[in-house]
Enzyme design. Structure first.
Site, PDB file in Angstrom:
ATOM      1  N   HIS A 282     -14.343  28.863 -35.062  1.00 42.58           N
ATOM      2  CA  HIS A 282     -15.494  29.699 -35.389  1.00 42.58           C
ATOM      3  C   HIS A 282     -15.141  30.649 -36.524  1.00 42.58           C
ATOM      4  O   HIS A 282     -14.086  31.281 -36.501  1.00 42.58           O
ATOM      5  CB  HIS A 282     -15.925  30.524 -34.172  1.00 42.58           C
ATOM      6  CG  HIS A 282     -16.631  29.729 -33.125  1.00 42.58           C
ATOM      7  ND1 HIS A 282     -16.616  30.052 -31.787  1.00 42.58           N
ATOM      8  CD2 HIS A 282     -17.391  28.606 -33.209  1.00 42.58           C
ATOM      9  CE1 HIS A 282     -17.329  29.170 -31.109  1.00 42.58           C
ATOM     10  NE2 HIS A 282     -17.799  28.286 -31.946  1.00 42.58           N
TER      11      HIS A 282
ATOM     12  N   ARG B  99     -16.902  18.983 -32.320  1.00 45.35           N
ATOM     13  CA  ARG B  99     -18.317  18.637 -32.425  1.00 45.35           C
ATOM     14  C   ARG B  99     -18.420  17.121 -32.274  1.00 45.35           C
ATOM     15  O   ARG B  99     -17.487  16.391 -32.589  1.00 45.35           O
ATOM     16  CB  ARG B  99     -18.889  19.086 -33.766  1.00 45.35           C
ATOM     17  CG  ARG B  99     -18.793  20.588 -33.994  1.00 45.35           C
ATOM     18  CD  ARG B  99     -19.305  20.976 -35.371  1.00 45.35           C
ATOM     19  NE  ARG B  99     -19.252  22.423 -35.563  1.00 45.35           N
ATOM     20  CZ  ARG B  99     -18.210  23.078 -36.079  1.00 45.35           C
ATOM     21  NH1 ARG B  99     -17.144  22.388 -36.469  1.00 45.35           N
ATOM     22  NH2 ARG B  99     -18.231  24.382 -36.209  1.00 45.35           N
TER      23      ARG B  99
ATOM     24  N   ARG C  93     -17.479  20.472 -26.167  1.00 42.25           N
ATOM     25  CA  ARG C  93     -17.045  21.646 -26.939  1.00 42.25           C
ATOM     26  C   ARG C  93     -17.354  22.939 -26.190  1.00 42.25           C
ATOM     27  O   ARG C  93     -16.483  23.812 -26.054  1.00 42.25           O
ATOM     28  CB  ARG C  93     -17.742  21.626 -28.296  1.00 42.25           C
ATOM     29  CG  ARG C  93     -17.384  22.764 -29.249  1.00 42.25           C
ATOM     30  CD  ARG C  93     -18.043  22.491 -30.600  1.00 42.25           C
ATOM     31  NE  ARG C  93     -18.023  23.638 -31.490  1.00 42.25           N
ATOM     32  CZ  ARG C  93     -17.009  23.935 -32.314  1.00 42.25           C
ATOM     33  NH1 ARG C  93     -15.923  23.203 -32.298  1.00 42.25           N
ATOM     34  NH2 ARG C  93     -17.075  24.989 -33.109  1.00 42.25           N
TER      35      ARG C  93
ATOM     36  N   TYR D   3     -19.779  32.344 -25.699  1.00 49.20           N
ATOM     37  CA  TYR D   3     -19.114  31.490 -24.705  1.00 49.20           C
ATOM     38  C   TYR D   3     -18.343  32.337 -23.698  1.00 49.20           C
ATOM     39  O   TYR D   3     -18.326  32.045 -22.501  1.00 49.20           O
ATOM     40  CB  TYR D   3     -18.158  30.516 -25.397  1.00 49.20           C
ATOM     41  CG  TYR D   3     -18.837  29.473 -26.239  1.00 49.20           C
ATOM     42  CD1 TYR D   3     -19.500  28.395 -25.651  1.00 49.20           C
ATOM     43  CD2 TYR D   3     -18.822  29.547 -27.630  1.00 49.20           C
ATOM     44  CE1 TYR D   3     -20.115  27.426 -26.428  1.00 49.20           C
ATOM     45  CE2 TYR D   3     -19.437  28.583 -28.417  1.00 49.20           C
ATOM     46  CZ  TYR D   3     -20.085  27.522 -27.803  1.00 49.20           C
ATOM     47  OH  TYR D   3     -20.692  26.571 -28.573  1.00 49.20           O
TER      48      TYR D   3
ATOM     49  N   LYS E 211     -18.351  20.720 -40.244  1.00 50.19           N
ATOM     50  CA  LYS E 211     -19.610  21.424 -40.472  1.00 50.19           C
ATOM     51  C   LYS E 211     -19.406  22.693 -41.289  1.00 50.19           C
ATOM     52  O   LYS E 211     -20.211  23.028 -42.163  1.00 50.19           O
ATOM     53  CB  LYS E 211     -20.248  21.764 -39.127  1.00 50.19           C
ATOM     54  CG  LYS E 211     -21.572  22.503 -39.220  1.00 50.19           C
ATOM     55  CD  LYS E 211     -22.125  22.788 -37.848  1.00 50.19           C
ATOM     56  CE  LYS E 211     -23.439  23.561 -37.923  1.00 50.19           C
ATOM     57  NZ  LYS E 211     -23.986  23.861 -36.569  1.00 50.19           N
TER      58      LYS E 211
ATOM     59  N   HIS F 178     -22.447  18.078 -27.216  1.00 51.26           N
ATOM     60  CA  HIS F 178     -21.911  19.436 -27.379  1.00 51.26           C
ATOM     61  C   HIS F 178     -21.314  19.977 -26.080  1.00 51.26           C
ATOM     62  O   HIS F 178     -20.570  20.965 -26.103  1.00 51.26           O
ATOM     63  CB  HIS F 178     -23.022  20.375 -27.856  1.00 51.26           C
ATOM     64  CG  HIS F 178     -22.560  21.758 -28.185  1.00 51.26           C
ATOM     65  ND1 HIS F 178     -21.757  22.040 -29.277  1.00 51.26           N
ATOM     66  CD2 HIS F 178     -22.769  22.942 -27.556  1.00 51.26           C
ATOM     67  CE1 HIS F 178     -21.493  23.336 -29.306  1.00 51.26           C
ATOM     68  NE2 HIS F 178     -22.098  23.910 -28.289  1.00 51.26           N
TER      69      HIS F 178
END
Length: 341
Positions: free
Chosen positions: A315, A162, A292, A324, A196, A289
């Protein structure tokens, strides 16, 4: 022989005040620095509106103040921004000993109606795919800024970071470092103290960045070249560089990372023959972003296993990774390709 413990009464208020201040810092640190800054900005906006419209901001009346405030800005601000502001107002109330109850059915109906009328599909920024990344990297000059941008782009892409994580990397482990990079014989290890999805720092987050087969786009070699040219041995790795080539001491910001991505994409487009207007428009479709998402989408397009993509992006849910993979494999095994023969 007796031992007396003598405590001066005058010191007690000072001690308690220090303890209260420390406790306040713990409460404050319940949210990330970015969240704290966003809440502060949102609350200041709400306070200014209340002052201009003769409303009490704390405690705020749900229907006399909050509903008119949200209504006044509906349509001008995104629903997601309004939700964040509502959350900030609620958090500030709670932190200052007041309760703002938004569970009232009338308010719930109001919010649902506002959201339905002003809902917008979020405009997703384009992923910086590996062929495009390669072209931008090869177009960078061999200047101080060029070396920084090369290392920043390649590490951000390869580690799937990120933008805030990339901006917060330090050259060595330090109690103040949000993250740092370690060199090993196999490549780089990006260590994140917090992220995050790991704001408490309770889980170890180590991301491997291997050597690139092509030396011109190798993140490990680019990182070493940047450290050698910048002479950075400690503190933030990626720092602002003025137009005169002078490097700052503080870390680049997340917004700064986004600007680097946009700038290099725009300059590459200009060098390849696009007009200035078209180059600026193209650069505007990318963001911090994009590094990523570019890794994930490129990896999926090239057949990388889903679990490997999930692990690199960290994730929690594979459902997020699947988005993705879906984008990266739109034309892989496409049913239309078998039908249109």
């Amino acid at each position: 022989m007796t031992t007396e413990l003598i405590v001066q009464s005058t010191s007690l208020p000072t001690v308690m005040e220090e303890l209260r201040e420390r406790a306040g810092e713990y409460v404050k640190n319940a949210h990330s620095k970015n969240t704290q800054r966003a809440y502060k900005t949102d609350w200041e906006h709400f306070e200014a509106w209340c002052l201009a419209h003769d409303r009490t901001s704390l405690p705020a009346d749900l229907f006399e103040t909050i509903v008119p405030y949200l209504t006044a800005h509906a349509g001008n601000l995104k629903v997601s921004t309004l939700l964040r502001r509502l959350t900030a107002i609620r958090v500030i109330h709670r932190a200052r000993g007041s309760k703002l109850d938004t569970s009232d059915e009338r308010f719930r109906l109001f919010w649902q109606g506002l959201r339905n009328e002003h809902r917008m599909r979020p405009a997703k920024k384009a992923p910086l795919m590996s062929p495009d990344l390669r072209r931008t990297i090869q177009a960078l000059p061999m200047t101080l800024q060029g070396h920084r941008d090369r290392a920043l782009l390649l590490i951000g892409f390869a580690a799937g970071l990120r933008r805030s994580e990339l901006a917060g990397l330090w050259a060595a482990q330090d109690p103040q470092a949000p993250g740092w990079i370690e060199e090993t014989p196999d490549g780089l290890v990006v260590q994140l103290a917090t992220s995050k999805t790991n704001q408490d720092g309770e889980e170890e987050e180590a991301i491997g960045v291997p050597f690139g087969r092509d030396e011109t786009v190798c993140p490990v070699r680019a990182y070493r070249a940047w450290l050698a040219m910048s002479a950075i041995t400690a503190g933030p790795i990626f720092r602002p560089i003025s137009r005169h080539g002078k490097m700052g001491q503080r870390a680049i910001t997340g917004a700064g990372v986004a600007l680097v991505v946009k700038r290099v994409v725009g300059k590459t487009a200009l060098a390849e023959g696009l007009t200035l207007d078209k180059a600026l428009a193209l650069a505007g479709t990318f963001s911090g972003h994009s590094l990523r998402s570019g890794l994930a989408t490129s990896a999926a397009k090239n057949g990388a296993p889903g679990h490997a993509i999930q692990r690199q992006l960290r994730h929690k849910s594979f459902t997020t990774t699947l988005e993705y993979i879906r984008i990266g494999s739109l034309f892989e095994g496409n049913a239309a390709a078998f039908a249109l023969v």
